[in-house]
Motif scaffolding. Structure first.
Motif, short mmCIF file in Angstrom:
data_model
loop_
_atom_site.label_atom_id
_atom_site.label_comp_id
_atom_site.label_asym_id
_atom_site.label_seq_id
_atom_site.Cartn_x
_atom_site.Cartn_y
_atom_site.Cartn_z
N THR A 205 3.49 2.80 7.59
CA THR A 205 4.29 3.53 6.71
C THR A 205 4.49 2.69 5.41
OG1 THR A 205 6.10 2.50 7.80
CG2 THR A 205 5.81 4.62 8.41
N TRP A 206 3.62 1.73 5.02
CA TRP A 206 3.61 0.91 3.86
C TRP A 206 3.78 1.91 2.62
CZ3 TRP A 206 0.29 -1.24 7.58
CH2 TRP A 206 0.93 -2.45 8.10
N ASP A 207 4.56 1.48 1.43
CA ASP A 207 4.62 1.92 0.41
C ASP A 207 3.33 1.69 -0.37
OD1 ASP A 207 5.43 2.62 -2.24
OD2 ASP A 207 7.76 2.17 -1.91
N PRO A 208 2.79 2.94 -1.02
CA PRO A 208 1.78 2.58 -1.68
C PRO A 208 1.69 1.61 -2.81
CG PRO A 208 2.00 5.03 -1.33
CD PRO A 208 3.21 4.08 -0.74
N ALA A 209 3.11 1.31 -3.34
CA ALA A 209 3.18 0.11 -4.02
C ALA A 209 2.74 -1.39 -3.47
CB ALA A 209 4.57 0.12 -4.75
N VAL A 210 3.04 -1.24 -2.17
CA VAL A 210 2.61 -2.62 -1.46
C VAL A 210 1.12 -2.68 -1.06
CG1 VAL A 210 3.09 -3.86 0.48
CG2 VAL A 210 5.14 -2.81 -0.58
N LEU A 211 0.61 -1.43 -0.63
CA LEU A 211 -0.71 -1.24 -0.23
C LEU A 211 -1.50 -0.33 -1.08
CD1 LEU A 211 -2.52 -2.46 2.26
CD2 LEU A 211 -1.81 -0.32 3.51
N GLY A 212 -2.36 -0.82 -1.83
CA GLY A 212 -3.35 0.23 -2.69
C GLY A 212 -3.11 1.00 -3.63
N GLY A 213 -1.66 1.12 -3.94
CA GLY A 213 -0.99 1.91 -5.00
C GLY A 213 -1.04 1.24 -6.38
N GLY A 214 -1.44 -0.20 -6.22
CA GLY A 214 -1.47 -0.83 -7.49
C GLY A 214 -2.95 -0.75 -8.30
N ILE A 215 -3.89 -0.09 -7.52
CA ILE A 215 -5.14 0.10 -7.91
C ILE A 215 -5.40 1.50 -8.79
CG2 ILE A 215 -7.62 0.22 -7.39
CD1 ILE A 215 -6.83 -1.38 -4.96
N THR A 216 -5.33 2.37 -7.82
CA THR A 216 -5.31 3.87 -8.61
C THR A 216 -4.45 4.87 -7.57
OG1 THR A 216 -7.00 4.59 -7.18
CG2 THR A 216 -7.56 3.69 -9.59
N HIS A 228 4.20 7.05 5.19
CA HIS A 228 5.11 6.85 3.96
C HIS A 228 4.86 8.09 3.19
CE1 HIS A 228 7.15 4.93 0.83
NE2 HIS A 228 6.59 5.93 -0.15
N ILE A 229 3.88 8.71 2.82
CA ILE A 229 3.57 9.84 2.23
C ILE A 229 3.96 11.05 2.63
CG2 ILE A 229 1.76 11.38 0.93
CD1 ILE A 229 0.09 8.52 0.76
N ALA A 230 3.75 11.20 4.16
CA ALA A 230 4.36 12.33 4.72
C ALA A 230 5.63 12.52 4.80
CB ALA A 230 3.65 12.18 6.47
N HIS A 231 6.49 11.36 4.95
CA HIS A 231 7.71 11.29 4.79
C HIS A 231 8.26 11.88 3.40
CE1 HIS A 231 11.76 9.42 3.87
NE2 HIS A 231 12.03 9.96 4.91
N GLY A 254 11.31 -6.18 3.92
CA GLY A 254 10.87 -4.89 3.16
C GLY A 254 10.19 -3.80 3.83
N ASP A 255 9.17 -4.20 4.57
CA ASP A 255 8.35 -3.30 5.44
C ASP A 255 9.10 -2.60 6.48
OD1 ASP A 255 6.31 -3.79 3.76
OD2 ASP A 255 5.19 -5.12 5.25
N THR A 256 10.08 -3.47 7.11
CA THR A 256 10.89 -2.62 8.29
C THR A 256 11.79 -1.85 7.76
OG1 THR A 256 10.58 -4.95 9.48
CG2 THR A 256 12.38 -3.53 10.09
N ARG A 257 12.37 -2.22 6.47
CA ARG A 257 13.63 -1.39 6.12
C ARG A 257 12.88 0.10 5.38
NH1 ARG A 257 15.70 -4.82 2.96
NH2 ARG A 257 14.19 -4.31 0.98
N LYS A 260 12.12 2.38 8.70
CA LYS A 260 13.11 3.06 9.00
C LYS A 260 13.60 4.18 8.18
CE LYS A 260 15.33 -0.77 11.61
NZ LYS A 260 16.41 -1.75 11.83
N ARG A 261 13.79 3.81 7.07
CA ARG A 261 13.80 4.91 5.78
C ARG A 261 12.85 6.37 6.24
NH1 ARG A 261 12.22 6.83 1.17
NH2 ARG A 261 10.37 5.64 1.06
N CYS A 262 11.44 5.98 6.59
CA CYS A 262 10.64 6.79 6.81
C CYS A 262 10.80 7.60 8.12
CB CYS A 262 9.27 6.41 6.77
SG CYS A 262 8.68 5.88 5.36
N GLY A 263 11.90 7.31 9.00
CA GLY A 263 12.30 7.96 10.01
C GLY A 263 11.52 7.58 11.35
N PHE A 264 11.23 6.35 11.39
CA PHE A 264 10.58 5.62 12.49
C PHE A 264 11.51 4.63 13.30
CE2 PHE A 264 7.00 7.62 10.54
CZ PHE A 264 6.19 7.75 11.64
#
Length: 380
Positions: A205-216, A228-231, A254-257, A260-264
């Protein structure tokens, strides 16, 4: 001189008295293949004939209207040979064919469970193998669009046994875990929001800003961000649950918060030692309650001792038996879709340990679906 003659005579006697043994003649009990083959069956009797399908199921090209016409099904096995969304070891594009090979020993006539006493391939549901979706390997975004369309087409055909539902369900063989996102989009269209039961060593459920989103933007959609995207797209409910989690986080708070926001909620791998399989099953069922459910099994939920062939293995996981016991315990849930993903056979053992485990997981998913038919939005 007489002595020499005696020796020569003795040698000649032994030479003439010994010869190579002859094979026994054919009797009436032996039937050598000398030309008559009218009574020889070359069509049935072996699971090692023809092209490989999952559990020797009938093959249907579910993607082509001309070939799928008149060949209805209730549950479809669909391969997703995709691995360009991984952050570690590639190779899961070969996962679907590996899982099929791991299932070779199973067939409709040889699939009765000693645990449940059931054979899902001899029940009300018509189960077929739709083969693999022809995904491009050069453009992840386009490949995921192809997979989304494939799910739309396969789930959009009329089911075989409409007394249970007019909408067939899909079990996807991956492929990396990014392939679950098109599947969730498809289930949302046919059944609405679902609770995800996510068996994995990673939260994904990583935010793309944390994993991969800073590239493209394309890199933002990967096997660690798809939930994360599905949520964000509103595909899943806030009653989802992880099971088997043990991998490290990028940020403890941050990841844990965000998770939970993503519903898990989360069941860690070591919690199994404390509450056993029955306790895990109880927590999962309590969490998802009576909602529609999508089950996603990343094979790395298993310990590398049981599933070494995966992209991001994490020590300290569950055994194959423990996972299968938990899956069997989920009987009765309204499961509308499922997958088993992240099998990368290049890293497997000579005995194909991972492929065998993944094939068994897929079979458990079939049994869960057969045991509990679910009405779709079209039925309602």
């Amino acid at each position: 001189m007489n002595r020499l003659r005696q020796i020569l005579l003795l040698c000649t006697t032994y030479t003439l008295g010994w010869e190579f043994p002859k094979p026994p003649p054919f009797t009436s009990r032996q039937n050598p293949m000398l030309g008559g083959d009218n009574d020889v069956d070359i069509v049935t009797g072996s699971q090692f004939n023809g092209l490989a399908t999952y559990a020797n199921l009938p093959y249907v090209n579910c993607l082509a209207d001309s070939e799928a016409e008149g060949k209805r099904y209730d549950i479809a096995i669909l391969g997703a040979p995709f691995d360009t969304g991984v952050t570690a070891r590639p190779g899961a594009r070969y996962g679907p064919r590996s899982i099929r090979i791991g299932s070779t020993r199973k067939s409709a006539g040889f699939a009765w469970s000693v645990y449940t006493g059931r054979n899902p391939l001899q029940s009300w549901a018509t189960v077929v193998d739709c083969g693999d979706v022809p995904l491009t390997w050069l453009d992840s975004n386009f490949a995921l669009a192809q997979l989304s369309k494939a799910h739309k087409v396969v789930s959009g055909r009329r089911a075989s046994n409409e007394s249970y539902s007019v909408t067939p369900r899909i079990i996807t063989l991956g492929g990396d875990h990014t392939t679950t996102l098109p599947a969730l989009r498809s289930t949302y269209k046919r059944w609405g929001q679902v609770s995800v039961i996510h068996f994995d060593s990673h939260i994904d459920t990583w935010d793309p800003a944390v994993l991969g989103g800073g590239i493209t933007d394309n890199a933002a959609v990967n096997h660690g961000t798809f939930l994360h995207i599905a949520h964000e797209e509103g595909l899943i409910r806030n009653t989802s649950i992880h099971a088997g989690i043990r991998a490290p986080l990028a940020s403890q708070k941050g990841d844990t918060r965000n998770d939970k926001r993503c519903g898990f909620s989360t069941i860690t791998a070591r919690e199994l030692d404390r509450v056993d399989a029955a306790g895990v099953v109880s927590r999962i069922k309590e969490r998802v309650a009576d909602s529609k459910v999508y089950i996603s099994v990343d094979i790395d939920v298993l310990d590398p001792a049981f599933a070494p062939a995966t992209g991001t293995p994490e020590p300290g996981g569950w055994s194959s038996r423990e996972l299968l016991t938990i899956l069997d315990g989920l009987n009765g849930l309204d499961i509308v879709g499922a997958d088993v993903v992240e099998v990368a056979p290049i890293y497997d053992t000579a005995g194909e340990t991972t492929a065998l485990a993944a094939a068994e997981v897929a079979f458990s998913l079939i049994e869960l679906m057969v045991e509990n038919p679910v009405k779709s939005l079209t039925d309602d």
